[in-house]
Design an enzyme around this catalytic site. Structure first.
Site, PDB file in Angstrom:
ATOM      1  N   THR A  26      26.402 -78.930   0.933  1.00 25.35           N
ATOM      2  CA  THR A  26      26.278 -78.684  -0.500  1.00 25.35           C
ATOM      3  C   THR A  26      24.858 -78.250  -0.861  1.00 25.35           C
ATOM      4  OG1 THR A  26      26.129 -81.086  -0.702  1.00 25.35           O
ATOM      5  CG2 THR A  26      28.168 -80.062  -1.434  1.00 25.35           C
TER       6      THR A  26
ATOM      7  N   LYS B 288      18.312 -82.630   4.765  1.00 25.94           N
ATOM      8  CA  LYS B 288      19.648 -83.216   4.913  1.00 25.94           C
ATOM      9  C   LYS B 288      19.511 -84.371   5.892  1.00 25.94           C
ATOM     10  CE  LYS B 288      21.009 -78.982   6.233  1.00 25.94           C
ATOM     11  NZ  LYS B 288      22.121 -78.653   5.368  1.00 25.94           N
ATOM     12  N   ARG B 289      20.572 -85.138   6.036  1.00 24.55           N
ATOM     13  CA  ARG B 289      20.507 -86.236   6.999  1.00 24.55           C
ATOM     14  C   ARG B 289      20.173 -85.699   8.389  1.00 24.55           C
ATOM     15  NH1 ARG B 289      21.659 -91.675   5.358  1.00 24.55           N
ATOM     16  NH2 ARG B 289      21.793 -92.085   7.578  1.00 24.55           N
TER      17      ARG B 289
ATOM     18  N   HIS C  89      36.337 -85.472   4.819  1.00 25.29           N
ATOM     19  CA  HIS C  89      34.996 -84.870   4.750  1.00 25.29           C
ATOM     20  C   HIS C  89      34.382 -84.525   6.092  1.00 25.29           C
ATOM     21  CE1 HIS C  89      34.136 -85.448   0.415  1.00 25.29           C
ATOM     22  NE2 HIS C  89      35.040 -86.393   0.555  1.00 25.29           N
TER      23      HIS C  89
HETATM   24  C1  GPK Z   1      30.869 -86.317   5.591  1.00 23.59           C
HETATM   25  F1  GPK Z   1      32.175 -87.751   6.855  1.00 23.59           F
HETATM   26  C2  GPK Z   1      31.141 -87.552   6.073  1.00 23.59           C
HETATM   27  C3  GPK Z   1      30.308 -88.648   5.750  1.00 23.59           C
HETATM   28  O1  GPK Z   1      30.518 -89.775   6.196  1.00 23.59           O
HETATM   29  N1  GPK Z   1      29.251 -88.416   4.952  1.00 23.59           N
HETATM   30  C4  GPK Z   1      28.988 -87.186   4.454  1.00 23.59           C
HETATM   31  O2  GPK Z   1      28.020 -87.034   3.690  1.00 23.59           O
HETATM   32  C5  GPK Z   1      29.503 -84.809   4.183  1.00 23.59           C
HETATM   33  N2  GPK Z   1      29.797 -86.130   4.780  1.00 23.59           N
HETATM   34  C6  GPK Z   1      29.726 -83.622   5.110  1.00 23.59           C
HETATM   35  O3  GPK Z   1      29.012 -83.803   6.301  1.00 23.59           O
HETATM   36  C7  GPK Z   1      29.263 -82.361   4.392  1.00 23.59           C
HETATM   37  O4  GPK Z   1      29.512 -81.229   5.169  1.00 23.59           O
HETATM   38  C8  GPK Z   1      29.971 -82.242   3.051  1.00 23.59           C
HETATM   39  O5  GPK Z   1      29.429 -81.205   2.294  1.00 23.59           O
HETATM   40  C9  GPK Z   1      29.849 -83.538   2.258  1.00 23.59           C
HETATM   41  O6  GPK Z   1      30.277 -84.647   3.016  1.00 23.59           O
HETATM   42  C10 GPK Z   1      30.664 -83.523   0.990  1.00 23.59           C
HETATM   43  O7  GPK Z   1      31.975 -83.146   1.245  1.00 23.59           O
END
Ligand code: GPK
Length: 806
Positions: free
Chosen positions: A653, A545-546, A357
């Protein structure tokens, strides 16, 4: 679905209320009414729930350290096909469904995108009648609640269970298992074979709590099984012969209780960042071991041959947090089922698949070998053996190319590299959007890709359109039904036929009206929460978002500052009024992110209190952003901010949720913004910023100087100086920190590099909005082309190309 008979339902409801609370409906509060309703519903679905658990097809188990479910009541009613019926029946009983919906807790058992994706995937698996179940941890405390105190983030524990149980869960004590920590492992010879004997371990009981995951109008229910840690019950004692046996004293007993309880106590509040703490390692192994033991127990009920388990079971590890699935599956196959290494290894690879991810280095999990050795001695032995054999294989193939082998090894520099373990131990590795997967193949995991290209594939993320359109935007949903019928609800690609209305001014007007009403709703919430009135006719420009440096909320804030200056310089500036809305939690230990929160809040304070720009500019930071708030914000948004440094956002997302709700995206060509662009082209979104290859070149060869940009560009200098010159009050420390990151440390995320381009893009947004009819047309085209981003599409791809592939 013939789930609800009105008369019967009312009777059951009253009986249940009486049974639970000895109260009449009139006396009950919203929580009690909610609890009663859910209890009645749970009885009704029990039959269907049991049936799908007996499914004989291949089953998917989705392991994830977090699940961000959101509230369940409305979603469950929708999926059961009884939302409208229940609303009416309750109304006849003088109960307002909305009150019950709002009385439900929003379980924050996740940090952000990754956990929410897992929840969308569960929804889609159930709705597609795929037997796919989630395994996770039942955290006693979810993600902290965010309070803003003088513009600073303060974290408050999220005591979501309040010593009670969660209304949707059912505890299954008879399906508990034991997870073993610490101790020693001896290899003893038995019948000519080496057998591992684990002694003096600390046993922790994993108790399953099941949550039903209800499919959309298909009488299909899967399970999300969350484990709570506990000390073993008496009935486990006979099988704990080899465990550490010295809990005699009161003190020891207390310590032991603490040891067990602590594991499922609290969710780590880090997003895309590896905490590296021993407790996290305990959580990860706890989840993995409890989950795989559970799978074995179920499998063995109906199947004799463990060697064929890959025919019936797929295990998906969502990011590396559950990557101990690899050695744990090996352990069970060898130590418990007595298979040999080679056979166990082939099975493991066939069963397991892995999703990456992020490419952010700080998120890559690496566990210190000493830590693993002490906590998980048998698992460590297996990892060592996996590594040894793998390196031997690489040596044969690549000779002594130590650089290459070093990057691919599972163990290097005293650490176990969890991504490498996941890749080696699985048959499929996927990224979450096109560009992300390409970067994995060509850059981050290049050596692995060259070694085993067939393992790599892309699965662009998606979102549950049921929650993110049908539930959160009922007005839009209704309009779509009126225009093109209801079949899009089951096949979102049908949304495409909305395009035929792109020049129909009545439809476009209607669309605008809906957005307007949603904006009015959100305005009310904002006024309530932030005690500020906002202009409902302004552009609602949203970034939720975060909080992360790479997501560049800072660039958004600097642009607001820029606009503010432009307005002060020229009060007659021809601009549409704008309301900038933020929602973001920062990891508690992430100082820079907290500085940006403070900056935005102080900026808001200054701008919102300046009568000179009163009608034109507003800034709102909404406290405690989460799923429930997102459901209110997204339908009311005009402009979706997707402005990460290109290459850094794996997918995103929220970009898809906004698009599906008719917002126009301002974006870098990063993550799934690229796929959005593929769908709607330049005419229907606004792009800006560095391209992926430019960012990659800068990182490889250097050549960027933020200080030069700063000295030579008036607009950049003006806003950067404002961070430290007192123009914005109360940010002495924070302003300096941010200033340093931009100038002294050369602006790692290219905020200043993209700034001018961003300003232009924002101007374009302004100009586009001035032509309302055209804007509405763009919104319609966005909605019409968002169907591909339903997680139903994503899950079909996972099923066909990863899980069911033989
Ligand atoms: C990716 F590595 C990580 C994590 O620790 N937490 C997290 O929420 C997110 N993500 C990505 O940053 C996004 O770009 C992505 O859409 C989401 O995971 C789902 O795949």
């Amino acid at each position: 679905m013939t789930l609800i008979n009105k008369k019967e339902f009312k009777l059951e409801f009253r009986n249940q209320m009486d049974f639970l609370y000895k109260q009449t409906i009139e006396e009950a509060n919203s929580e009690q009414l909610l609890n009663t309703l859910v209890t009645v519903l749970k009885c009704k679905i029990d039959n269907i729930w049991k049936e799908s658990r007996l499914d004989k097809e291949k089953e998917v188990y989705y392991f994830c350290i977090e699940f961000l479910l959101g509230r369940q009541l409305e979603s469950n009613l929708l999926n059961l096909g009884v939302l409208e019926d229940i609303k009416l029946i309750l109304k006849e009983m003088d109960i307002n469904l909305e009150d019950l919906v709002n009385a439900e807790v929003d379980p924050a058992l996740g940090n952000g995108g990754l956990g929410r994706l897992a929840a969308c995937f569960l929804d889609s698996m159930a709705s597609l009648s795929i037997s796919g179940h989630g395994y996770g941890i039942r955290y006693e405390y979810g993600l902290f609640e965010q309070k803003l105190v003088n513009g600073h983030q303060v974290e408050v524990p999220d005591n979501w269970l309040k010593e009670e149980s969660y209304i949707w869960e059912t505890v299954r004590p008879n399906k508990a298992s034991i997870v073993k920590f610490g101790g020693q492992v001896d290899l003893v010879e038995k019948n000519g074979k080496l057998k591992a004997i684990h002694k003096n371990y600390i046993p922790v009981m994993a108790v399953p709590y099941d949550i039903p995951i209800i499919g959309y109008k298909n009488e299909y229910i899967n399970t999300l099984r969350l484990f709570k840690s506990d000390v073993p019950r008496k009935d486990f004692e006979p099988i704990l012969k080899e465990s550490k046996n010295s809990y005699g004293s009161y003190h020891d007993a207390l310590q032991y209780r603490y040891y067990a309880d602590e594991i499922s106590q609290v969710l780590y509040p880090n997003d895309s960042n590896d905490a590296g703490k021993i407790l996290r390692l305990k959580q990860e192994y706890f989840l993995v071991s409890a989950g795989i033991q559970d799978i074995f127990r179920k499998y063995k009920k109906n199947n004799r041959d463990i060697g064929k388990i890959y025919e019936k079971i797929s295990i998906h590890i969502n990011d590396t947090h559950p990557s101990l699935c690899v050695p744990e599956l090996m352990r069970l196959l060898m130590d418990e089922e007595e298979l040999g290494w080679d056979e166990a290894w082939e099975i493991t690879k066939r069963v397991i698949s892995y999703t990456n991810h992020t490419i952010m280095a700080e998120a890559m999990e690496r566990w210190n070998i000493q830590m693993i050795k002490e906590l998980l001695p048998r698992i460590y032995m297996i990892i060592e053996e996996i590594n040894k054999r793998y390196i031997r294989k690489l040596n044969n193939k690549y000779g002594n190319d130590f650089d290459k082998i070093g990057t691919m090894a599972v163990i290097s520099a005293d650490n176990v590299n969890m991504a490498n373990l996941s890749i080696i131990g699985s048959h499929s590795v996927n990224g979450v959007a096109k560009l992300h997967t390409e970067i994995l193949k060509k850059e981050v995991l290049k050596n692995f890709y060259e070694d085993e290209p067939f393992k790599f594939n892309n699965k662009t993320n998606g979102i549950a359109h049921r929650r993110w359109l049908m539930l959160s935007n009922p007005r839009l949903s209704k309009l779509i039904n009126e225009l093109i019928g209801e079949s899009w609800q089951k096949d979102t690609l049908e949304l495409k036929s909305l395009e035929k209305y792109q020049d129909d001014s009545r439809v476009l007007q209607e669309l605008e009206l809906i957005k307007q009403e949603n904006k009015r709703n959100l305005s009310k919430i904002i006024t309530q929460k932030n005690e500020i009135n906002i202009n409902e006719n302004s552009i609602f420009d949203v970034q939720i978002k975060r909080l992360h440096a790479y997501k560049r909320q800072l660039m958004n804030a600097l642009h607001i500052l820029h606009m503010y200056h432009e307005l002060l310089d020229n009060p007659n500036l021809n601009m549409e009024p704008r309301t900038f809305i933020f929602g973001a939690k920062a990891a508690p230990g992430y100082y820079f992110a907290k500085c940006v929160i403070k900056l935005i809040n102080e900026l808001a304070q200054k701008i919102n209190n300046d009568v000179r720009v009163k009608d034109k500019l507003r800034v709102v930071f909404l406290e405690n952003y989460g799923v429930s708030l997102a459901e209110k914000i997204i339908p009311a948004t005009n402009v979706s901010e997707q402005i990460s440094t290109t290459t850094k956002e794996a997918s995103g997302t929220s970009n898809m949720k906004f698009m599906m709700n008719g917002a126009i995206t301002i974006a870098t060509l990063d993550g799934a913004n690229i796929e959005i662009h593929d769908q709607i082209g330049d005419e229907n979104m606004v792009l800006f910023g560095l391209k992926a290859n430019q960012v990659l070149e800068y990182s490889k060869f250097g050549g960027y100087s933020s200080a030069d940009l700063y000295s030579n560009n008036f607009y950049i200098k003006r806003v950067v100086d404002d961070l430290v010159n007192g123009f914005i009050p109360n940010i002495l420390e924070e302003g300096r920190e941010i200033y340093n990151s931009l100038i002294t440390y050369n602006d790692e995320f290219f905020v200043l590099r993209d700034f001018e381009n961003y300003i232009e893009a924002q101007k374009k947004i302004n100009d586009l909005y001035m032509d309302k009819n055209h804007w509405n047309k763009m919104a319609l085209i966005n909605i019409a082309n968002s169907g591909i981003f339903s997680s139903d599409r994503t899950i079909k791809e996972y099923a066909n190309e990863i899980w069911y592939k033989r």
